[in-house]
Design an enzyme around this catalytic site. Structure first.
Site, PDB file in Angstrom:
ATOM      1  N   ARG A 178      -5.651   5.377  -8.206  1.00 47.08           N
ATOM      2  CA  ARG A 178      -5.355   6.813  -8.274  1.00 47.08           C
ATOM      3  C   ARG A 178      -5.375   7.306  -9.716  1.00 47.08           C
ATOM      4  O   ARG A 178      -5.972   8.344 -10.031  1.00 47.08           O
ATOM      5  CB  ARG A 178      -4.010   7.087  -7.610  1.00 47.08           C
ATOM      6  CG  ARG A 178      -3.981   6.712  -6.139  1.00 47.08           C
ATOM      7  CD  ARG A 178      -2.573   6.680  -5.550  1.00 47.08           C
ATOM      8  NE  ARG A 178      -1.987   8.025  -5.509  1.00 47.08           N
ATOM      9  CZ  ARG A 178      -0.775   8.275  -5.037  1.00 47.08           C
ATOM     10  NH1 ARG A 178      -0.027   7.270  -4.568  1.00 47.08           N
ATOM     11  NH2 ARG A 178      -0.305   9.505  -5.011  1.00 47.08           N
ATOM     12  N   LEU A 184       0.862  -1.172   0.000  1.00 43.82           N
ATOM     13  CA  LEU A 184       0.000   0.000   0.000  1.00 43.82           C
ATOM     14  C   LEU A 184       0.902   1.227   0.000  1.00 43.82           C
ATOM     15  O   LEU A 184       1.967   1.217   0.606  1.00 43.82           O
ATOM     16  CB  LEU A 184      -0.901   0.021   1.252  1.00 43.82           C
ATOM     17  CG  LEU A 184      -1.895  -1.121   1.436  1.00 43.82           C
ATOM     18  CD1 LEU A 184      -2.656  -0.941   2.751  1.00 43.82           C
ATOM     19  CD2 LEU A 184      -2.872  -1.219   0.278  1.00 43.82           C
ATOM     20  N   ASP A 185       0.466   2.285  -0.668  1.00 40.69           N
ATOM     21  CA  ASP A 185       1.235   3.531  -0.655  1.00 40.69           C
ATOM     22  C   ASP A 185       1.311   4.080   0.762  1.00 40.69           C
ATOM     23  O   ASP A 185       0.475   3.747   1.618  1.00 40.69           O
ATOM     24  CB  ASP A 185       0.577   4.565  -1.569  1.00 40.69           C
ATOM     25  CG  ASP A 185       0.645   4.161  -3.036  1.00 40.69           C
ATOM     26  OD1 ASP A 185       1.575   3.425  -3.405  1.00 40.69           O
ATOM     27  OD2 ASP A 185      -0.245   4.574  -3.807  1.00 40.69           O
ATOM     28  N   LYS A 186       2.283   4.936   1.006  1.00 40.48           N
ATOM     29  CA  LYS A 186       2.524   5.456   2.357  1.00 40.48           C
ATOM     30  C   LYS A 186       1.276   6.069   2.989  1.00 40.48           C
ATOM     31  O   LYS A 186       0.983   5.836   4.159  1.00 40.48           O
ATOM     32  CB  LYS A 186       3.657   6.491   2.327  1.00 40.48           C
ATOM     33  CG  LYS A 186       4.009   7.038   3.710  1.00 40.48           C
ATOM     34  CD  LYS A 186       5.240   7.923   3.672  1.00 40.48           C
ATOM     35  CE  LYS A 186       4.990   9.234   2.987  1.00 40.48           C
ATOM     36  NZ  LYS A 186       6.153  10.160   3.090  1.00 40.48           N
TER      37      LYS A 186
END
Length: 253
Positions: free
Chosen positions: A193, A93-95
């Site tokens: 996104r 998962l992205d930060k």
């Protein structure tokens, strides 16, 4: 007025090292006058007062001999969690993305699980706050090409990209934004996104993909299924607060 680097001022205010101050800014946790401080080396007036957001606690959802499932808070990288617990990531998962993060505890299970991902036998559902009104379900079938840059990866909709499919469905809609469900059948970098930007519904807080500024990218990995495992991560506090805030505005009108 005299100015100094943001991380230096923060270090003095909090009584911490310059390195620790820079890390807080890089994580996106530091605010000045209700605006996120984005550049640690940026110059600010020496009388600047900072506010630091707290990182939510890392919680375990489930653990057995095969996997460890974490309820990941925002502002922490998947790699940091992998290092903390000593197990390999099954996915990332992205930060700034929160929610279900799965780590594998043995190589035999890991190989089988990766095959399930390749066969698209994995269910991944996200909750997302986006700009604009999402009135109907929509299937976004647009190929994605991931470009590596010095500042990180960037997903671009491109005819010569790889197959990427996202299904979105409205949950709530307010005057300028919506809460939606997003289900992905492929797992390309920044897929949700890039797809939401492409249909003119960028994620709130996702400035990299055209979203309006906010505390963080409002993307949460809500449900995950693989083999006989089935996990859910409750909506985080900032998601609930966003909904309550808009409900209050709606009632006042």
């Amino acid at each position: 007025m005299k100015k100094e680097k943001a991380y230096v001022l923060l270090a003095k205010q909090e009584g911490i090292s310059n390195r620790a101050a820079k890390e807080l800014i890089d994580r996106g946790l530091v605010y000045a006058k209700d605006k996120k401080v984005k550049i640690a080396r940026g110059l600010l007036p020496i009388n600047t007062k900072f506010k630091i957001e707290k990182v939510p606690e890392i919680k375990k959802i489930f653990e057995d001999e095969n996997i460890l499932v974490i309820d990941k808070p925002p502002y922490i990288t998947s790699e940091e969690i992998s290092k903390k617990f000593g197990f390999k990531l099954l996915h990332r998962l992205d930060k700034e993305t929160s929610g279900i993060l799965v780590l594998t505890k043995n190589e035999e299970f890991r190989k089988k699980a990766i095959e399930e991902f390749k066969k698209q036998n994995v269910y991944k559902e996200y909750l997302v706050w986006v700009s604009g009104i999402v009135a109907e379900p929509e299937k976004i079938d647009l190929p994605i090409k991931v470009i590596k840059t010095k500042t990180g990866a960037f997903a671009k909709i491109s005819a010569d990209g790889e197959v990427a499919v996202t299904e979105i469905e409205p949950i709530l809609a307010f005057r300028t934004k919506s809460k939606i469900k997003a289900i992905i059948y492929t797992g390309k970098t920044h897929q949700i996104r890039a797809h939401l930007k492409a249909v003119d519904h960028p994620i709130i807080g996702d400035e990299k993909y055209g979203g309006i500024p906010y505390k963080r990218v409002m993307l949460h990995h809500h449900k995950f299924r693989i083999f006989d495992y089935n996990f859910t991560s409750d909506e985080p506090k900032d998601f609930v607060m966003q909904e309550q805030s808009d409900n209050r505005r709606k009632k006042r009108k």
